[in-house]
Design an enzyme around this catalytic site. Structure first.
Site, PDB file in Angstrom:
ATOM      1  N   TRP A   3       0.846  -1.187   0.000  1.00  0.00           N
ATOM      2  CA  TRP A   3       0.000   0.000   0.000  1.00  0.00           C
ATOM      3  C   TRP A   3       0.885   1.241   0.000  1.00  0.00           C
ATOM      4  CZ3 TRP A   3       0.709   3.432   3.956  1.00  0.00           C
ATOM      5  CH2 TRP A   3       1.252   2.958   5.158  1.00  0.00           C
ATOM      6  N   GLU A   9       7.154   8.070  14.070  1.00  0.00           N
ATOM      7  CA  GLU A   9       7.382   7.458  12.757  1.00  0.00           C
ATOM      8  C   GLU A   9       8.265   8.339  11.871  1.00  0.00           C
ATOM      9  OE1 GLU A   9       6.532   4.498  11.871  1.00  0.00           O
ATOM     10  OE2 GLU A   9       5.030   3.895  13.337  1.00  0.00           O
ATOM     11  N   GLU A  14       8.656   1.266   6.501  1.00  0.00           N
ATOM     12  CA  GLU A  14       8.285   2.125   7.614  1.00  0.00           C
ATOM     13  C   GLU A  14       8.104   3.578   7.177  1.00  0.00           C
ATOM     14  OE1 GLU A  14       8.076   1.725  11.128  1.00  0.00           O
ATOM     15  OE2 GLU A  14       8.027  -0.463  10.951  1.00  0.00           O
ATOM     16  N   HIS A  16       4.643   5.106   6.825  1.00  0.00           N
ATOM     17  CA  HIS A  16       3.795   5.374   7.991  1.00  0.00           C
ATOM     18  C   HIS A  16       3.763   6.858   8.333  1.00  0.00           C
ATOM     19  CE1 HIS A  16       4.828   0.999   9.402  1.00  0.00           C
ATOM     20  NE2 HIS A  16       4.209   1.037   8.237  1.00  0.00           N
ATOM     21  N   GLU A  27       8.635  -3.086  18.131  1.00  0.00           N
ATOM     22  CA  GLU A  27       7.684  -3.297  17.034  1.00  0.00           C
ATOM     23  C   GLU A  27       6.343  -3.774  17.579  1.00  0.00           C
ATOM     24  OE1 GLU A  27       7.857  -2.448  14.032  1.00  0.00           O
ATOM     25  OE2 GLU A  27       9.926  -2.450  13.349  1.00  0.00           O
ATOM     26  N   THR A  59       4.589  -0.682  19.031  1.00  0.00           N
ATOM     27  CA  THR A  59       3.975   0.206  18.037  1.00  0.00           C
ATOM     28  C   THR A  59       2.769  -0.459  17.375  1.00  0.00           C
ATOM     29  OG1 THR A  59       5.679  -0.511  16.456  1.00  0.00           O
ATOM     30  CG2 THR A  59       6.017   1.596  17.548  1.00  0.00           C
ATOM     31  N   ASP A  95       1.568  -3.525   9.414  1.00  0.00           N
ATOM     32  CA  ASP A  95       2.991  -3.506   9.058  1.00  0.00           C
ATOM     33  C   ASP A  95       3.865  -3.769  10.269  1.00  0.00           C
ATOM     34  OD1 ASP A  95       2.774  -3.056   6.362  1.00  0.00           O
ATOM     35  OD2 ASP A  95       3.539  -1.005   6.396  1.00  0.00           O
ATOM     36  N   GLU A  96       3.538  -3.112  11.376  1.00  0.00           N
ATOM     37  CA  GLU A  96       4.340  -3.266  12.589  1.00  0.00           C
ATOM     38  C   GLU A  96       4.293  -4.716  13.079  1.00  0.00           C
ATOM     39  OE1 GLU A  96       6.161  -0.900  13.242  1.00  0.00           O
ATOM     40  OE2 GLU A  96       5.193   1.036  13.039  1.00  0.00           O
ATOM     41  N   HIS A 140       6.633  -6.777  10.921  1.00  0.00           N
ATOM     42  CA  HIS A 140       8.032  -6.504  11.270  1.00  0.00           C
ATOM     43  C   HIS A 140       8.394  -7.133  12.616  1.00  0.00           C
ATOM     44  CE1 HIS A 140       7.715  -2.711   8.534  1.00  0.00           C
ATOM     45  NE2 HIS A 140       7.875  -3.825   7.844  1.00  0.00           N
TER      46      HIS A 140
END
Length: 398
Positions: free
Chosen positions: A96, A139, A177, A180, A230, A233, A262-263, A266
């Site tokens: 995305w 971020e 990242e 974000h 991670e 977050t 995403d976090e 990761h």
């Protein structure tokens, strides 16, 4: 990421943690205006005029604490990382992008879309925006985090374009990242609810200040830190998504939710690295885990400053704690999760020191919860309103 003394006892020194309660009145003496640590008195340092003088934590900084021979462990894991860690990255064409969630500036309906965004944001209270801005600023300090990863011995990107698996991961993780902060920044800009100039100043201060999560150039400490951070977050963005939905902004909820996803991905990669280290070197890894928890996991933005509030990070963290965006309970829950994830209690064959570290880490969660209860009972009596420059100096309850 620094100082290591006895990894098996809680220090009485005061270090700000990622949303962890200020049990010992953290940062009561943490700030003086200087860009470098030195032996001169704080008064002398304050009189030095410099173009950039951000707040700094005062503690001994330790570097290169990992024995040089252990660098070979990470070199030997190159192929393993290629097959087990890089798979947690997504191809750019399948990722995305911020524009997928924002009004299209090339569209004839752009102004109507912005108007709709601004109308939705009117229903969201100031304290939520404090948390969202704090998350966005965290971020946006991404250059610092890539720099930190490239301080770690044995896994750093030696050339800036190294083909090693560790270097590829660091660059591609950074690239993922990076979306974000871009997305949250643009949303907040379009909302009209925040003072973008003050936010931009805070970002500049934060990147200039850097971070010291006290990992000592040591990838054992570094990957334990990133595993914890991670997940933290992931929890924080997930909770901001939930609150946005409750306030009726489904688009903002979608934005925060996609960042949280995403976090989480990761987190999976970093916890897998530490899991492998426990398999290869259980003694060294459990000692590093105990050491990192002894020092407490500090938020990447723990040196946050806006040019006005020397205690900005504490104030932001207090609002996040009150709203349930990120709390001391979450801190304890993450530790409990990682202890279980890495099967720390079941590790055998440790040295005497390793067994003490194992006992310390496995017994730490209930101790943290007791401290949390005491701190929260005390805080109930101390609630007060504080102005935040990010929202035009309007006051918010801590």
């Amino acid at each position: 990421m620094a100082l290591k003394l006895n990894p098996l006892t809680l220090q009485s020194q005061k270090f700000p943690s990622f949303g962890f309660p200020n049990v010992a009145n953290a940062r009561s003496s943490r700030v003086f205006m200087a860009s470098t640590l030195r032996s001169s008195s704080s008064k002398e340092v304050e009189n030095v005029k410099k173009p950039f003088t951000p707040p700094r934590e005062v503690h001994v900084q330790v570097t290169h604490s990992m024995p040089p021979q252990k660098i070979e462990i990470f070199k030997s894991l190159e192929d393993w990382a290629d097959n087990n860690i890089l798979i947690h990255l997504k191809p750019v064409e399948k990722c995305w992008q911020p524009q997928d969630f924002l009004p299209d500036p090339a569209s004839d309906g752009f102004y109507d879309e912005v108007k709709e965004l601004r109308e939705r944001s009117k229903e969201i209270p100031d304290d939520y925006f404090v948390c969202l801005v704090g998350d966005m600023i965290t971020e946006e300090a991404l250059p610092t985090y890539q720099t930190m990863l490239n301080t770690l011995d044995g896994v750093r990107d030696e050339t800036g374009a190294s083909p090693t698996s560790w270097a590829v991961w660091t660059r591609a993780w950074t690239a993922e990242e990076n979306r974000h902060g871009d997305l949250l920044n643009k949303y907040l800009y379009l909302s009209g609810r925040v003072d973008m100039r003050q936010i931009e100043k805070t970002i500049q201060y934060l990147i200039g200040s850097g971070m010291d999560p006290r990992t000592e150039n040591n990838p054992y400490l570094g990957f334990i830190y990133t595993s914890f951070q991670e997940r933290a977050t992931f929890i924080s963005h997930g909770n901001t998504a939930r609150h946005a939905k409750e306030h009726g902004d489904l688009k903002l909820a979608q934005i925060c939710g996609i960042i949280a996803a995403d976090e989480r991905r990761h987190e999976t990669a970093y916890t897998k690295i530490v899991e492998k280290l426990f398999e290869i070197d259980p003694d060294g890894t459990v000692l590093a885990f105990a050491d990192m928890m002894k020092k407490k996991i500090s938020m990447p933005a723990h040196l946050m400053y806006d040019g006005k509030d020397d205690n900005l990070f504490e104030h932001f963290s207090s609002v996040a704690q009150r709203l349930g965006v990120y709390t001391a309970k979450d801190y304890a829950d993450i530790l409990e999760f990682l202890v279980g994830k890495w099967n720390v209690e079941k590790i055998t064959g440790l040295s005497a020191e390793g067994r003490k570290a194992q006992e310390y880490v496995c017994g730490l969660t209930p101790r943290i919860r007791r401290l949390e209860e005491r701190a929260m009972a005390k805080k109930v009596k101390q609630n007060r309103n504080v102005p935040f420059s990010w929202i035009f100096d309007r006051e918010v309850l801590l």
